[in-house]
Motif scaffolding. Structure first.
Motif, PDB file in Angstrom:
ATOM      1  N   LEU A  49      10.297  34.047 -28.431  1.00  0.00           N
ATOM      2  CA  LEU A  49       9.162  33.428 -27.731  1.00  0.00           C
ATOM      3  C   LEU A  49       9.649  32.341 -26.784  1.00  0.00           C
ATOM      4  O   LEU A  49       9.098  32.165 -25.688  1.00  0.00           O
ATOM      5  CB  LEU A  49       8.183  32.831 -28.751  1.00  0.00           C
ATOM      6  CG  LEU A  49       7.477  33.847 -29.674  1.00  0.00           C
ATOM      7  CD1 LEU A  49       6.603  33.138 -30.687  1.00  0.00           C
ATOM      8  CD2 LEU A  49       6.674  34.863 -28.856  1.00  0.00           C
ATOM      9  N   ALA A  50      10.661  31.621 -27.227  1.00  0.00           N
ATOM     10  CA  ALA A  50      11.196  30.582 -26.348  1.00  0.00           C
ATOM     11  C   ALA A  50      11.895  31.198 -25.143  1.00  0.00           C
ATOM     12  O   ALA A  50      11.896  30.627 -24.032  1.00  0.00           O
ATOM     13  CB  ALA A  50      12.156  29.691 -27.116  1.00  0.00           C
ATOM     14  N   GLU A  51      12.492  32.385 -25.299  1.00  0.00           N
ATOM     15  CA  GLU A  51      13.177  33.028 -24.184  1.00  0.00           C
ATOM     16  C   GLU A  51      12.198  33.471 -23.091  1.00  0.00           C
ATOM     17  O   GLU A  51      12.543  33.450 -21.909  1.00  0.00           O
ATOM     18  CB  GLU A  51      13.975  34.222 -24.711  1.00  0.00           C
ATOM     19  CG  GLU A  51      15.175  33.818 -25.572  1.00  0.00           C
ATOM     20  CD  GLU A  51      15.884  35.019 -26.153  1.00  0.00           C
ATOM     21  OE1 GLU A  51      15.368  36.148 -25.945  1.00  0.00           O
ATOM     22  OE2 GLU A  51      16.932  34.847 -26.816  1.00  0.00           O
ATOM     23  N   ILE A  52      10.967  33.913 -23.493  1.00  0.00           N
ATOM     24  CA  ILE A  52       9.966  34.339 -22.492  1.00  0.00           C
ATOM     25  C   ILE A  52       9.026  33.187 -22.154  1.00  0.00           C
ATOM     26  O   ILE A  52       8.000  33.386 -21.496  1.00  0.00           O
ATOM     27  CB  ILE A  52       9.179  35.551 -23.000  1.00  0.00           C
ATOM     28  CG1 ILE A  52       8.388  35.191 -24.270  1.00  0.00           C
ATOM     29  CG2 ILE A  52      10.104  36.748 -23.238  1.00  0.00           C
ATOM     30  CD1 ILE A  52       7.471  36.304 -24.772  1.00  0.00           C
ATOM     31  N   GLU A  53       9.345  32.010 -22.664  1.00  0.00           N
ATOM     32  CA  GLU A  53       8.589  30.792 -22.407  1.00  0.00           C
ATOM     33  C   GLU A  53       7.141  30.901 -22.893  1.00  0.00           C
ATOM     34  O   GLU A  53       6.222  30.309 -22.337  1.00  0.00           O
ATOM     35  CB  GLU A  53       8.614  30.449 -20.915  1.00  0.00           C
ATOM     36  CG  GLU A  53       9.994  30.114 -20.405  1.00  0.00           C
ATOM     37  CD  GLU A  53       9.978  29.684 -18.957  1.00  0.00           C
ATOM     38  OE1 GLU A  53       8.910  29.741 -18.341  1.00  0.00           O
ATOM     39  OE2 GLU A  53      11.059  29.275 -18.460  1.00  0.00           O
ATOM     40  N   ALA A  54       6.987  31.666 -24.011  1.00  0.00           N
ATOM     41  CA  ALA A  54       5.660  31.712 -24.652  1.00  0.00           C
ATOM     42  C   ALA A  54       5.411  30.431 -25.423  1.00  0.00           C
ATOM     43  O   ALA A  54       4.261  30.025 -25.633  1.00  0.00           O
ATOM     44  CB  ALA A  54       5.566  32.911 -25.584  1.00  0.00           C
ATOM     45  N   ILE A  55       6.503  29.794 -25.894  1.00  0.00           N
ATOM     46  CA  ILE A  55       6.413  28.473 -26.537  1.00  0.00           C
ATOM     47  C   ILE A  55       7.422  27.582 -25.853  1.00  0.00           C
ATOM     48  O   ILE A  55       8.337  28.048 -25.149  1.00  0.00           O
ATOM     49  CB  ILE A  55       6.683  28.541 -28.057  1.00  0.00           C
ATOM     50  CG1 ILE A  55       8.108  29.083 -28.308  1.00  0.00           C
ATOM     51  CG2 ILE A  55       5.621  29.370 -28.765  1.00  0.00           C
ATOM     52  CD1 ILE A  55       8.502  29.023 -29.757  1.00  0.00           C
ATOM     53  N   SER A  56       7.247  26.326 -26.081  1.00  0.00           N
ATOM     54  CA  SER A  56       8.185  25.403 -25.443  1.00  0.00           C
ATOM     55  C   SER A  56       9.528  25.479 -26.149  1.00  0.00           C
ATOM     56  O   SER A  56       9.627  25.807 -27.341  1.00  0.00           O
ATOM     57  CB  SER A  56       7.639  23.974 -25.500  1.00  0.00           C
ATOM     58  OG  SER A  56       7.550  23.549 -26.860  1.00  0.00           O
ATOM     59  N   LYS A  57      10.571  25.186 -25.437  1.00  0.00           N
ATOM     60  CA  LYS A  57      11.907  25.175 -26.022  1.00  0.00           C
ATOM     61  C   LYS A  57      12.060  24.073 -27.066  1.00  0.00           C
ATOM     62  O   LYS A  57      12.870  24.189 -27.992  1.00  0.00           O
ATOM     63  CB  LYS A  57      12.937  24.980 -24.926  1.00  0.00           C
ATOM     64  CG  LYS A  57      13.035  26.188 -23.998  1.00  0.00           C
ATOM     65  CD  LYS A  57      14.146  25.986 -22.981  1.00  0.00           C
ATOM     66  CE  LYS A  57      14.269  27.216 -22.072  1.00  0.00           C
ATOM     67  NZ  LYS A  57      15.364  27.066 -21.080  1.00  0.00           N
ATOM     68  N   GLN A  58      11.244  23.038 -26.957  1.00  0.00           N
ATOM     69  CA  GLN A  58      11.316  21.962 -27.949  1.00  0.00           C
ATOM     70  C   GLN A  58      10.851  22.457 -29.314  1.00  0.00           C
ATOM     71  O   GLN A  58      11.428  22.093 -30.343  1.00  0.00           O
ATOM     72  CB  GLN A  58      10.465  20.781 -27.495  1.00  0.00           C
ATOM     73  CG  GLN A  58      10.554  19.571 -28.425  1.00  0.00           C
ATOM     74  CD  GLN A  58      11.964  19.011 -28.513  1.00  0.00           C
ATOM     75  OE1 GLN A  58      12.634  18.879 -27.485  1.00  0.00           O
ATOM     76  NE2 GLN A  58      12.404  18.689 -29.728  1.00  0.00           N
ATOM     77  N   ASP A  59       9.824  23.308 -29.325  1.00  0.00           N
ATOM     78  CA  ASP A  59       9.348  23.852 -30.602  1.00  0.00           C
ATOM     79  C   ASP A  59      10.443  24.691 -31.263  1.00  0.00           C
ATOM     80  O   ASP A  59      10.640  24.645 -32.487  1.00  0.00           O
ATOM     81  CB  ASP A  59       8.100  24.704 -30.376  1.00  0.00           C
ATOM     82  CG  ASP A  59       6.897  23.870 -29.978  1.00  0.00           C
ATOM     83  OD1 ASP A  59       6.933  22.650 -30.269  1.00  0.00           O
ATOM     84  OD2 ASP A  59       5.948  24.413 -29.384  1.00  0.00           O
ATOM     85  N   TYR A  60      11.149  25.453 -30.463  1.00  0.00           N
ATOM     86  CA  TYR A  60      12.243  26.263 -31.027  1.00  0.00           C
ATOM     87  C   TYR A  60      13.371  25.364 -31.535  1.00  0.00           C
ATOM     88  O   TYR A  60      13.934  25.591 -32.623  1.00  0.00           O
ATOM     89  CB  TYR A  60      12.777  27.227 -29.970  1.00  0.00           C
ATOM     90  CG  TYR A  60      14.003  27.981 -30.422  1.00  0.00           C
ATOM     91  CD1 TYR A  60      13.919  28.946 -31.432  1.00  0.00           C
ATOM     92  CD2 TYR A  60      15.247  27.709 -29.852  1.00  0.00           C
ATOM     93  CE1 TYR A  60      15.045  29.617 -31.848  1.00  0.00           C
ATOM     94  CE2 TYR A  60      16.378  28.385 -30.273  1.00  0.00           C
ATOM     95  CZ  TYR A  60      16.279  29.344 -31.273  1.00  0.00           C
ATOM     96  OH  TYR A  60      17.410  30.014 -31.693  1.00  0.00           O
ATOM     97  N   THR A  61      13.684  24.314 -30.798  1.00  0.00           N
ATOM     98  CA  THR A  61      14.732  23.380 -31.241  1.00  0.00           C
ATOM     99  C   THR A  61      14.345  22.720 -32.546  1.00  0.00           C
ATOM    100  O   THR A  61      15.169  22.557 -33.464  1.00  0.00           O
ATOM    101  CB  THR A  61      14.978  22.323 -30.158  1.00  0.00           C
ATOM    102  OG1 THR A  61      15.363  22.973 -28.926  1.00  0.00           O
ATOM    103  CG2 THR A  61      16.068  21.360 -30.576  1.00  0.00           C
ATOM    104  N   ASP A  62      13.081  22.335 -32.677  1.00  0.00           N
ATOM    105  CA  ASP A  62      12.625  21.716 -33.944  1.00  0.00           C
ATOM    106  C   ASP A  62      12.718  22.699 -35.104  1.00  0.00           C
ATOM    107  O   ASP A  62      13.059  22.330 -36.235  1.00  0.00           O
ATOM    108  CB  ASP A  62      11.196  21.211 -33.784  1.00  0.00           C
ATOM    109  CG  ASP A  62      11.100  20.050 -32.796  1.00  0.00           C
ATOM    110  OD1 ASP A  62      12.175  19.432 -32.526  1.00  0.00           O
ATOM    111  OD2 ASP A  62       9.992  19.748 -32.320  1.00  0.00           O
ATOM    112  N   ALA A  63      12.422  23.972 -34.856  1.00  0.00           N
ATOM    113  CA  ALA A  63      12.487  24.984 -35.914  1.00  0.00           C
ATOM    114  C   ALA A  63      13.918  25.192 -36.385  1.00  0.00           C
ATOM    115  O   ALA A  63      14.196  25.330 -37.593  1.00  0.00           O
ATOM    116  CB  ALA A  63      11.887  26.294 -35.414  1.00  0.00           C
ATOM    117  N   VAL A  64      14.850  25.208 -35.447  1.00  0.00           N
ATOM    118  CA  VAL A  64      16.264  25.362 -35.834  1.00  0.00           C
ATOM    119  C   VAL A  64      16.741  24.147 -36.632  1.00  0.00           C
ATOM    120  O   VAL A  64      17.465  24.278 -37.626  1.00  0.00           O
ATOM    121  CB  VAL A  64      17.127  25.550 -34.577  1.00  0.00           C
ATOM    122  CG1 VAL A  64      18.609  25.530 -34.919  1.00  0.00           C
ATOM    123  CG2 VAL A  64      16.770  26.867 -33.876  1.00  0.00           C
TER     124      VAL A  64
END
Length: 423
Positions: free
Chosen positions: A145-160
């Motif tokens: 989702l972060a790759e297609i910018e469906a969510i912000s990259k910050q949300d993906y960083t927080d999940a990791v």
């Protein structure tokens, strides 16, 4: 008339009885004068001749420099058994005074609380693992989702980051689980070493703690065993100087022990090492010797006397003890057969004895004849008649009343000296 004849007869008989006694006294007086005129037997050597003395010829030899020092017995290994967790003692598994093996259980402390702590830590690990799995799945879903910018990259960083925190929590909980299991294992108190165990200072039902000062009991290994020997720093310094000068060579330090009752221990030990510091209070250096102790005769704390050789003097003389005397100043002196068979007194250095000999380190040379017999009446430069030691010496018997030698023949006197050749 008859009475007058009887008186004359009595006087005649009295004269006959007294006459033999007078003649005997006269004979005795004449014999004494005759004996006095002839003169008695002379002293040793006869008619003022030189005294006969026995001697030994000394040669330099290698003599171990034996030292006798005080020592104290020390256990080869000693361990105080202490609790590493707190709790109430439930059981004791050993017999006081018996031999225990390393790892053998000695005490059982109530494990209930520590078992519960281990179970709690196990549950915490399981909880952390579940949270980590959820965080991993969330991070995996956020990646595309972060790759297609469906969510912000910050949300993906927080999940990791949450996923990594969950993994760290698993490691933390596992460490706590390990601690809980170790504490649970410590509720069984094992023997740290193999040896003889002493009395138990705590009974079943006693509360113990990991911070207490008193041990539960003590275990000591007594075979082999150590003996700590105290030697003065001055003696050690003299020994090192002798070794450095070349007058002595090192010796293998085999040690023999004299027990408190004066008996010999029987088994031989060896010096393990010497400390490199001097005790400031006593001025001594500690030497540690190791001994076999299969019968358990040596016990920690016993006082003993240790005899051992630290070096070998290669130029010493062994002189029989009866040949050495001391002058009023305490200096050792010996009598020698001098030139022209005359007695010569010489001062020597004899600081220690070895068996029946004095060890002379100075004052003698190879081939000297040391007088060992007949030294009681010697005078400096007096003529003597030297013979090898233990040579039979004729001793004249005292004269009889008639001026002739007594019956029984000559007697033979033998000395106690021997050849002073030690190998």
């Amino acid at each position: 008339m008859i009475k007058r004849d009887q008186g004359r007869y009595r006087r005649l008989l009295l004269g006959i009885a007294v006459a033999p006694a007078v003649l005997a006294l006269a004979a005795c007086g004449g014999g004494g004068e005759q004996q006095k005129g002839k003169g008695g037997a002379g002293g040793r050597g006869g008619a003022g001749g030189p005294a006969q003395v026995g001697y030994v010829v000394v040669q330099p030899t290698s003599v171990p420099m034996t030292t006798e020092l005080a020592g104290r017995v020390v256990a080869f290994q000693s361990s105080e058994v202490r609790p590493q967790v707190s709790g109430v003692i439930q059981r004791r598994f050993f017999t006081e005074g018996s031999i225990v093996k390393k790892g053998q259980p000695l005490y059982q402390i109530d494990p209930s609380l520590y078992r519960a702590s281990a179970n709690e830590a196990q549950a915490s690990v399981a909880n952390a693992q579940a949270n980590a799995e959820a965080a991993r799945i969330r991070a995996d879903r956020y990646r595309p989702l972060a790759e297609i910018e469906a969510i912000s990259k910050q949300d993906y960083t927080d999940a990791v980051a949450t996923q990594r925190q969950a993994q760290a929590q698993i490691a933390l909980n596992k460490a706590q689980l390990d601690t809980a299991r170790i504490n649970l294992r410590f509720t069984t108190v094992p023997a740290p070493i193999t040896g003889r165990i002493g009395r138990s200072l705590f009974t079943v039902g006693a509360l113990v703690s990991a911070t207490q000062t008193d041990p539960l009991t003590t275990i000591q290994q007594l075979d082999p065993i150590f003996v700590d020997i105290q030697q003065s720093s001055a003696e050690l310094l003299a020994l090192r100087r002798a070794l450095a000068s070349g007058g002595a060579v090192p010796a293998r330090a085999d040690v023999r022990l004299m027990l408190e009752d004066g008996s010999d221990y029987g088994l031989v030990g060896s010096v393990e090492f010497a400390e490199v510091v001097v005790d400031q209070s006593t001025g001594t250096v500690t030497l540690r010797a190791r001994f076999p102790n299969p019968r358990g005769l040596l016990l920690p704390g016993m006082f003993v006397r240790a005899q051992f050789s630290q070096s070998i003097d290669q130029n010493a003389f062994l002189v029989p003890q009866q040949a050495v005397s001391r002058d009023p100043k305490g200096n050792a002196t010996v009598w020698l057969v001098g030139p022209g068979n005359k007695a010569v007194e010489r001062t020597v250095t004899a600081e220690r004895a070895q068996g029946v000999y004095w060890v002379v380190t100075d004052g003698l040379k190879n081939g000297d004849k040391i007088i060992t017999q007949g030294t009681g009446t010697l005078k400096a430069n007096a003529p003597i008649r030297p013979v090898p030691a233990n040579t039979p010496q004729k001793v004249a018997p005292p004269p009889s009343k008639d001026g002739k030698a007594g019956q029984g023949g000559d007697t033979t006197g033998r000395g106690q000296g021997g050849q002073s050749k030690a190998g």
